[in-house]
Design a protein around this motif. Structure first.
Motif, PDB file in Angstrom:
ATOM      1  N   THR A 183     -26.707 104.263 132.045  1.00 16.91           N
ATOM      2  CA  THR A 183     -26.557 102.926 131.460  1.00 16.91           C
ATOM      3  C   THR A 183     -26.671 101.826 132.505  1.00 16.91           C
ATOM      4  O   THR A 183     -27.313 100.793 132.277  1.00 16.91           O
ATOM      5  N   ILE A 184     -26.060 102.022 133.679  1.00 17.45           N
ATOM      6  CA  ILE A 184     -25.981 100.971 134.683  1.00 17.45           C
ATOM      7  C   ILE A 184     -27.061 101.109 135.749  1.00 17.45           C
ATOM      8  O   ILE A 184     -27.464 100.120 136.376  1.00 17.45           O
ATOM      9  N   GLY A 185     -27.574 102.319 135.959  1.00 14.09           N
ATOM     10  CA  GLY A 185     -28.566 102.551 137.004  1.00 14.09           C
ATOM     11  C   GLY A 185     -29.756 101.600 136.987  1.00 14.09           C
ATOM     12  O   GLY A 185     -30.158 101.099 138.041  1.00 14.09           O
ATOM     13  N   PRO A 186     -30.356 101.301 135.819  1.00 16.06           N
ATOM     14  CA  PRO A 186     -31.515 100.394 135.815  1.00 16.06           C
ATOM     15  C   PRO A 186     -31.199  98.989 136.320  1.00 16.06           C
ATOM     16  O   PRO A 186     -32.104  98.275 136.757  1.00 16.06           O
ATOM     17  N   THR A 215     -19.776  93.400 141.524  1.00  8.32           N
ATOM     18  CA  THR A 215     -19.252  94.681 141.041  1.00  8.32           C
ATOM     19  C   THR A 215     -20.197  95.823 141.379  1.00  8.32           C
ATOM     20  O   THR A 215     -19.760  96.948 141.638  1.00  8.32           O
ATOM     21  N   LEU A 216     -21.496  95.554 141.396  1.00  5.44           N
ATOM     22  CA  LEU A 216     -22.492  96.609 141.576  1.00  5.44           C
ATOM     23  C   LEU A 216     -23.071  96.642 142.983  1.00  5.44           C
ATOM     24  O   LEU A 216     -23.914  97.496 143.285  1.00  5.44           O
ATOM     25  N   ALA A 217     -22.613  95.749 143.852  1.00  4.89           N
ATOM     26  CA  ALA A 217     -23.244  95.593 145.165  1.00  4.89           C
ATOM     27  C   ALA A 217     -23.158  96.853 146.020  1.00  4.89           C
ATOM     28  O   ALA A 217     -24.023  97.098 146.872  1.00  4.89           O
ATOM     29  N   GLY A 218     -22.150  97.688 145.826  1.00  2.00           N
ATOM     30  CA  GLY A 218     -21.986  98.858 146.678  1.00  2.00           C
ATOM     31  C   GLY A 218     -22.734 100.095 146.231  1.00  2.00           C
ATOM     32  O   GLY A 218     -22.656 101.134 146.906  1.00  2.00           O
ATOM     33  N   PHE A 254     -22.204 104.261 132.632  1.00  2.00           N
ATOM     34  CA  PHE A 254     -21.085 103.370 132.313  1.00  2.00           C
ATOM     35  C   PHE A 254     -19.759 104.068 132.578  1.00  2.00           C
ATOM     36  O   PHE A 254     -18.816 103.470 133.114  1.00  2.00           O
ATOM     37  N   ASP A 255     -19.682 105.346 132.231  1.00  2.00           N
ATOM     38  CA  ASP A 255     -18.438 106.087 132.446  1.00  2.00           C
ATOM     39  C   ASP A 255     -18.082 106.162 133.926  1.00  2.00           C
ATOM     40  O   ASP A 255     -16.921 105.977 134.320  1.00  2.00           O
ATOM     41  N   GLU A 256     -19.080 106.424 134.784  1.00  2.00           N
ATOM     42  CA  GLU A 256     -18.830 106.497 136.222  1.00  2.00           C
ATOM     43  C   GLU A 256     -18.349 105.160 136.770  1.00  2.00           C
ATOM     44  O   GLU A 256     -17.435 105.108 137.603  1.00  2.00           O
ATOM     45  N   LEU A 257     -18.963 104.080 136.313  1.00  2.00           N
ATOM     46  CA  LEU A 257     -18.566 102.761 136.786  1.00  2.00           C
ATOM     47  C   LEU A 257     -17.126 102.459 136.402  1.00  2.00           C
ATOM     48  O   LEU A 257     -16.332 101.995 137.231  1.00  2.00           O
TER      49      LEU A 257
END
Length: 238
Positions: free
Chosen positions: A86-89, A175-178, A187-190
């Motif tokens: 979900t978030i990777g792209p 939030t996603l910079a790292g 989404f679950d991992e995040l």
């Protein structure tokens, strides 16, 4: 305001409808696709741009949407060569995004106010804001709790209430910079990472109309209900 619309999935659960069409383009009613409704809603709420993350049959989406001028928006594309969750792209896009932005699935029907959600996220200072919806699940059996072979609790056909993710998120670049671009991130991992860091996401509770077009039954329901909900979904449109 900018939105990232996740439209790269194969829609396996919605087959056979998605054999020749990507899920965001399956028709709803007589004149709209799901994606058409979503883009109309975003435009009506003041979003000036969107990025479509495409993969399966992505060229059909690109051909249908074009540059977004039909909706008064500027639309570009991110091609997903392999499934990234979900978030990777989103990770590839961070340098070109505003500090706060919307991420959403491209296969949902809802009258959620996307601008209000994003504004709430920005005001909260939370690392992530998740639009949530209450679902109730009725258990058709007597439910037992046992300890050491003894029944210590009993409920007859209880109903359990849960808040579930609607697939719409207010997000921030920091939030996603790292995270490393090109690597899968769900989404679950995040969410689990944020909980481990003791920086919990916010819940944006919603109780209006929401339907996740994930299965043939959901799709049939959306079409059956569309005449009744059209004015709700497309408020402000001709």
């Amino acid at each position: 305001m900018h939105a990232i619309i996740l439209a790269g999935g194969k829609g396996v659960r919605l087959r056979p409808y998605t054999t020749r069409l990507p899920k965001p383009l399956v028709p709803i009613g007589d004149e709209f696709s799901i994606l058409d409704i979503v883009l109309t809603q975003l435009s009506n709420k003041g979003f000036s741009g969107a990025t479509l993350a495409i993969g399966y049959l992505g060229e059909l989406i690109r051909s249908y949407v074009g540059d977004g001028s039909k909706w008064g928006m500027k639309i570009d594309y991110a091609v997903e060569e392999q499934p990234l969750g979900t978030i990777g792209p989103v990770l590839h896009l961070l340098d070109d995004l505003p500090e706060h932005f919307l991420v959403m699935n491209g296969d949902i029907l809802t009258d959620l106010d996307y601008a209000e959600l994003l504004g709430s996220h920005e005001d909260s200072g939370a690392p992530l804001t998740v639009a949530t919806y209450q679902r109730s699940v009725k258990i058709d059996f007597g439910v037992l709790v046992t300890e050491s072979g003894r029944i210590v609790e009993f409920s007859e056909k209880p109903t359990h209430h849960y808040r579930v993710s609607m697939g719409v998120y207010g997000m921030s670049r920091d939030t996603l910079a790292g995270y490393m671009p090109g690597t899968p991130l769900g989404f679950d991992e995040l969410v689990l990472d944020l909980l481990d860091k003791e920086t919990p996401p916010n819940s944006y509770d919603f109780d209006g109309y929401w339907l996740d077009i994930g299965r043939p039954d959901d799709y049939d329901r959306a079409n059956a209900e569309f005449d009744d909900i059209r004015s709700t979904l497309l408020k402000g449109s001709p």
